[in-house]
Design a protein around this motif. Structure first.
Motif, PDB file in Angstrom:
ATOM      1  N   LYS A  35      -2.672   1.093  -3.282  1.00 21.61           N
ATOM      2  CA  LYS A  35      -1.843   2.293  -3.328  1.00 21.61           C
ATOM      3  C   LYS A  35      -2.762   3.490  -3.525  1.00 21.61           C
ATOM      4  N   PHE A  37      -3.121   7.663  -3.535  1.00 21.12           N
ATOM      5  CA  PHE A  37      -2.375   8.920  -3.600  1.00 21.12           C
ATOM      6  C   PHE A  37      -3.236  10.005  -2.981  1.00 21.12           C
ATOM      7  N   ALA A  52      -5.552   4.499  -6.650  1.00 19.82           N
ATOM      8  CA  ALA A  52      -4.938   4.050  -7.903  1.00 19.82           C
ATOM      9  C   ALA A  52      -4.934   2.533  -7.992  1.00 19.82           C
ATOM     10  N   GLY A  75      -4.848   2.499 -13.219  1.00 24.36           N
ATOM     11  CA  GLY A  75      -3.925   2.126 -12.151  1.00 24.36           C
ATOM     12  C   GLY A  75      -3.014   0.974 -12.499  1.00 24.36           C
ATOM     13  N   SER A  77      -0.264   0.869 -14.347  1.00 20.51           N
ATOM     14  CA  SER A  77       1.157   1.184 -14.199  1.00 20.51           C
ATOM     15  C   SER A  77       1.541   1.324 -12.734  1.00 20.51           C
ATOM     16  N   THR A  78       0.650   1.940 -11.954  1.00 22.86           N
ATOM     17  CA  THR A  78       0.915   2.078 -10.526  1.00 22.86           C
ATOM     18  C   THR A  78       1.034   0.710  -9.880  1.00 22.86           C
ATOM     19  N   ARG A  81       4.425  -0.611 -10.516  1.00 28.37           N
ATOM     20  CA  ARG A  81       5.441   0.083  -9.736  1.00 28.37           C
ATOM     21  C   ARG A  81       5.341  -0.226  -8.257  1.00 28.37           C
ATOM     22  N   ALA A  82       4.117  -0.436  -7.773  1.00 31.54           N
ATOM     23  CA  ALA A  82       3.949  -0.790  -6.361  1.00 31.54           C
ATOM     24  C   ALA A  82       4.500  -2.193  -6.114  1.00 31.54           C
ATOM     25  N   HIS A  87       6.932   2.583  -5.931  1.00 35.48           N
ATOM     26  CA  HIS A  87       6.009   3.313  -5.054  1.00 35.48           C
ATOM     27  C   HIS A  87       5.783   2.412  -3.855  1.00 35.48           C
TER      28      HIS A  87
END
Lengths: 364, 336, 344
Positions: A35, A37, A52, A75, A77-78, A81-82, A87
């Motif tokens: 992921k 950004f 991330a 990264g 948390s990302t 979420r991914a 995300h």
């Protein structure tokens, strides 16, 4: 070694790493997830990327807990979420019950949403302040049309009891509770749809010490009773060790080490894992005095537009020439771990074996 | 060795004994001889309430209402406004005068028992005309605020929630509307559609909803980054559900506050339009036309101007006090 | 004793009622000593120190308590007349920042974002020592070097946003140290930082205390931090000190059930086996409505009837170790062993 041959070798070894993993039957499987950004300082400057999450592969089995540790900005948390498709990932695939989730529309995702849930870090922000506790816990059942409407309130009270609150708390508002109690309300909400998989995004970081253990024990009890799997994200090393079966250590978007919890904590391989473990304060005065603490130097570099090499090479004590040239791939180790570090490539391992040294610290 | 001991009774927490002891004493001293041995039996689990919540439960609205009712200025505003509204609705019913009933025998009379605020140049009762004017002024205020709220919430909410390109486009439209002076629209619309309440309402609403839309949008932008909105997404809530059931309900405070400030603005605009002569036409009365009618005789009968001006002032003041009170009551953290 | 606080009580008036944040607390800090104050949110661990610094919020009151620092009385209680309050302010202004330094939890908000580091560092030095700007700058460069900031000369000209969280915390420590204080109060100095940076900052605090003979009060919720760093530890719960002692006494001769609970709630990653966590049940009490007697009783596994309604007295076990709990009363043991005999 020139870069071209290095890349070929990397590719071969990456294959070695991923191909050997026979986890196709895992409940949740993630392959090469990335992921990025886009960050832009001005409209005219070339686009910059924040990596991330960078090519991360992992899997979570039934009733298993995979811990993810790392410092802020790594990264983690990302990643959570991914995985839950909050995300949309830049690249890579996510499989749930063997079905690929990446590329599904939100409508197609709907049946899966019920089965995968998330517990949030901030117990103050994750509950809608205008809803009563009953409304909050009931909402997932309303959305997914679970249970007859008349039965839902009773189910809410069961869930409240399960997380150690009282059924008559149902009419209260979130702000009337303490942080730990709110976190338990959040847990009750995620359990309302009977999920198979829960991403716990730093669920204990914002809580007091005495409450953290309550939440950990509650999550473990729920796992024993319902067989739910967790992806447990944390920056606290000791608590994540307690709840996890396997562990992944993240640094600036990379999963630098990934394997069974006893191995990662007992004999860390990646230099960053070692640094992280030696930094944790020891809550035992005698041993703390006896242990010579290696004080790490340096801090996290900016993750934006990072240089091509290994993200850790600016702080690493065991740096090799190839470390600054390109990002290392995941190397699978004989004990089943994967380590994203050139020190653990087959070639370097063989070299060390030839010199009769076992550990990277000895090569210095 | 009790010499170093200090004992103090705290009255509000039962017998709250605290003492500080000299540190080099190594024996435990019993000062509480009055405590009997059976008190040292284990406490039953049922007697502990470790999940006790001290504060009583109150919903957000109930809590805000309590805070509002403690604000004296806001309560005064609320009472005055209620009186004005009640008078506007029921006042004319109990009066034998009508807003257009002329009495040539008593023109431009001063205050008397028969005509409390006197009469105008046609012998119409000013008090009753003022009450009829209140009907129109208040209706313009409330209806336009209602329309603004509906349009502003929908537009701002969708714009803020969608974000990205859609938000950019929708906000540029708002900017364009904002850039043109609003009086210009109003006067143009009055000319095109005629001088009546409907065209005044259209004129006011066509431009003033944008400020509501902006407020709502900025609130939604802020709220949608909070974890409860992600939480709603994760449990499978639809976009509409997240926007209406989770985000907007939390933006209610700023929306209500903006609304209460929009009402006096609309009343003022109407009064202004009527005063400059493009508003309500005779024989109907609004507070603006009353001032306009009396303007010519301001030297001779100044009271005819003073009454409607006072009515406008009192109403707008009350609404502003209510608005301030609401903004304190709904955002308790913003005080001080 | 460098710092001696006796019988301090601090209350806050809120719309909901009076919050008794600190209740009849004694602290003592010797010169060069590192003292840990451990407690969870709402335990009053920070409020006591803020009171000492005279930084209490407007709604705070100090009904009782004497504070003595370096032989001088700086009690904020009993200031009734305007002259007394002004006199207190004058005394505090000389001490605050000069003799007592303070390090705050959040390095992101403590520094002024629109002033350079140079400006923020030299300001205090110039006002307190009346030296020239050049001299102050020289001192500041030396301090930044001491707290481990590379190229202090050039980094002085930068703004706070150009520094990372750890670097900002170092700058705050440098500011706190700039006037050679006798005492530094560190309020959760590493809570907002990552573990690797935390280790660096803690090591720096230890070095400064040992080398400069500076006394440090470390306020934290993390038992791991105090175990390795502090000479003495005070454990706070609901505004009271429930147990205090040396690090070894607290960790190996634990007396108070709350301290036991805290130790049971943490898992030491370096211990070999995965130990079971024994959490404290329930939630911390609401300070608006503290239970009569011991505030911990509702969550205590070994609570007795006496704990409800009667506040426990302090029992001393050694010169340094004391505990406020009814279980330390000799009758508790007697009755407990009797009941155990009868039940088994």
């Amino acid at each position: 070694m020139n870069t071209a041959t290095a890349e070929v070798q990397n590719a071969a070894e990456t294959f070695e790493a991923t191909g050997a993993r026979g986890e196709a039957d895992a409940l949740f499987r993630v392959e090469g997830l990335s992921k990025f950004f886009e960050v832009q300082k001005s409209g005219f400057a070339p686009k910059k990327y924040l990596k991330a999450v960078d090519r991360i592969s992992l899997s979570v089995g039934k009733a298993e807990t995979l811990g993810i540790v790392g410092e802020s900005g790594c990264g983690k948390s990302t990643l959570g979420r991914a995985i839950l498709q909050i995300h949309k990932p830049t690249a890579g695939k996510v499989f749930f019950h063997g079905i690929e989730l990446t590329g599904l529309s939100e409508k197609q995702m709907a049946p899966f949403r019920r089965r995968m849930q998330m517990i949030f870090q901030d117990p103050y922000a994750s509950l809608n302040p205008r809803y009563t506790v009953g409304d909050i816990i009931e909402e997932p059942m309303v959305i997914h049309k679970l249970y007859p409407p008349a039965e839902r309130r009773r189910r809410v009270q069961e869930l409240l009891l399960l997380v150690g609150l009282k059924p008559d708390h149902i009419r209260r508002y979130p702000h009337e509770f303490s942080g730990g109690q709110r976190q338990r309300i959040g847990i009750a909400r995620t359990l309302a749809t009977e999920p198979d998989f829960i991403v716990c995004d730093e669920p204990i970081s914002a809580l007091d010490v005495s409450i953290q253990a309550q939440i950990i024990n509650l999550l473990e009890k729920i796992q024993r009773e319902s067989g739910v799997s967790y992806l447990f994200i944390a920056h606290d090393l000791s608590m994540v060790r307690h709840i996890s079966h396997r562990i992944g250590v993240m640094y600036l978007g990379s999963m630098v080490e990934y394997g069974p919890v006893e191995l990662v904590y007992g004999a860390p391989l990646h230099p960053y894992t070692r640094l992280l473990l030696s930094s944790e304060p020891i809550a035992d005065p005698k041993r703390a005095r006896a242990t010579h603490v290696h004080i790490p130097e340096g801090e996290l570099p900016s993750p934006i537009d990072a240089p091509p090499g290994c993200p850790f090479c600016s702080r690493c004590a065991y740096i090799l020439p190839e470390c600054t040239a390109s990002r290392p791939p995941d190397y699978r180790q004989p004990d089943g771990r994967t380590v994203r570090c050139y020190q653990y490539s087959q070639r370097r391992r063989q070299q060390r074996r030839a010199f009769g040294v076992a550990d990277i610290t000895a090569t210095q | 060795m009790e010499m170093d001991m200090k004992m103090r009774m705290n009255t509000n927490a039962g017998v709250n004994v605290s003492m500080s002891m000299n540190m080099n004493m190594d024996t435990n001293v019993d000062v509480n001889m009055n405590i009997s041995d059976d008190l040292f039996l284990p406490l039953d689990e049922s007697e502990k309430d470790s999940e006790f919540i001290a504060i009583e439960s109150r919903s957000f609205i109930a809590d805000a209402a309590r805070r509002f009712s403690r604000n004296k200025l806001a309560m005064a505003g609320f009472i005055v406004l209620s009186a004005v509204v009640l008078l506007a609705i029921f006042g004319p019913v109990f009066s034998h005068y009508t807003f257009d009933g002329q009495d040539p025998s008593s023109r431009n009379s001063g205050s008397s028992l028969a005509h409390w605020f006197g009469t105008d140049k046609f012998g119409r009762d000013i008090f009753v005309r003022l009450l009829y004017g209140a009907r129109i002024s208040l209706m313009v205020g409330f209806v336009s605020a209602g329309i603004n709220m509906a349009v502003g919430i929908a537009y701002g909410g969708i714009s803020g929630y969608l974000g990205g390109k859609a938000d950019m486009l929708m906000m540029r439209v708002v900017d364009i509307i904002y850039a043109i002076p609003s009086l210009l629209y109003v006067i143009l619309i009055m000319l095109a559609l005629g001088s009546n309440i409907r065209s005044i309402l259209i004129g006011i609403c066509i431009s003033s909803w944008v400020s509501m839309a902006r407020i709502v949008r900025s609130e939604i932008l802020k709220l949608k980054t909070l974890e409860f909105s992600t939480a709603a997404f994760v449990i499978g809530a639809s976009k509409a559900r997240i926007l209406f059931r989770h985000l907007l309900i939390n933006a209610l405070g700023p929306i209500i506050v903006t609304l209460t400030f929009m009402i006096p603005q609309a009343i003022f605009t109407e009064a202004f339009l009527s005063f400059v002569g493009v508003g309500i036409s005779a024989p109907f009365a609004s507070w603006g036309t009353l001032v306009q009618d009396a303007r010519a005789f301001i030297d001779i009968y100044p009271m005819q101007v003073v009454y409607p001006v006072l009515a406008i002032c009192v109403t707008i003041f009350s609404l502003n006090f209510i608005g301030d009170g609401l903004s304190d009551a709904l955002n308790p953290k913003s005080r001080r | 004793m460098l710092l001696n606080i006796q019988d301090l009580t601090v209350e806050f008036t809120t719309p909901q009622g009076t919050v008794r944040a600190v209740r009849n607390v004694d602290y003592g800090v010797g010169a060069g000593e590192i003292v840990g104050v451990v407690g969870e949110s709402g335990s009053g661990k920070s409020v006591g120190m803020l009171t000492l610094m005279g930084l209490l919020a407007d709604n705070g009151r100090v009904p009782t308590g004497t504070i003595e620092f370096d032989g001088r009385d700086i009690s904020p209680s009993g200031l009734t007349s305007k002259a007394q309050r002004r006199d207190y302010e004058v005394r505090m202004r000389k001490i605050r920042g000069n003799e007592i330094g303070m390090i705050f939890q959040d390095p992101m908000t403590y520094l002024n974002p629109i002033l350079t580091i140079r400006r923020q560092m030299t300001e205090g030095i110039i006002t307190h020592t009346r030296c020239t700007e050049k001299e102050a700058e020289h001192i500041a460069v030396g301090l930044l070097g001491r707290v481990g900031i590379p190229n202090p000369q050039s980094r002085m000209r930068q703004y706070p946003f150009e520094f990372s969280g750890g670097m900002r915390q170092r700058i705050i420590i440098a500011i706190a140290l700039s006037l050679n204080p006798k005492l530094v109060i560190a309020d959760e100095p590493t809570t907002a930082l990552d573990v690797t940076v935390q280790a660096q900052i803690l090591e720096m605090i230890r070095k400064l205390a040992r080398e400069e003979g500076m006394a440090v009060v470390l306020i934290t919720h993390d038992l791991g931090v105090v175990a390795s760093l502090c000479d003495r530890i005070s454990i706070m719960y609901a505004g009271r000190i429930v147990e205090e002692g040396t690090a070894d006494e607290i960790f190996y001769d634990t007396r108070h059930p709350y301290t036991e609970g805290l130790l049971g709630s943490i898992n030491n990653h370096s211990t070999d086996a995965k130990k079971a966590l024994i959490p404290i049940p329930g939630s911390p009490p609401d300070l608006l409505k503290l239970p009569d007697g011991c505030a911990f009783a509702p969550r205590c596994a070994r609570a007795m009837r006496v704990c409800v309604g009667h506040a426990p007295a302090r029992t001393a076990f050694s010169e340094t170790h004391s505990c406020s709990c009814w279980l330390c009363d000799p009758r508790a043991n007697r009755v407990h062993s009797e009941t155990e005999v009868t039940t088994t």
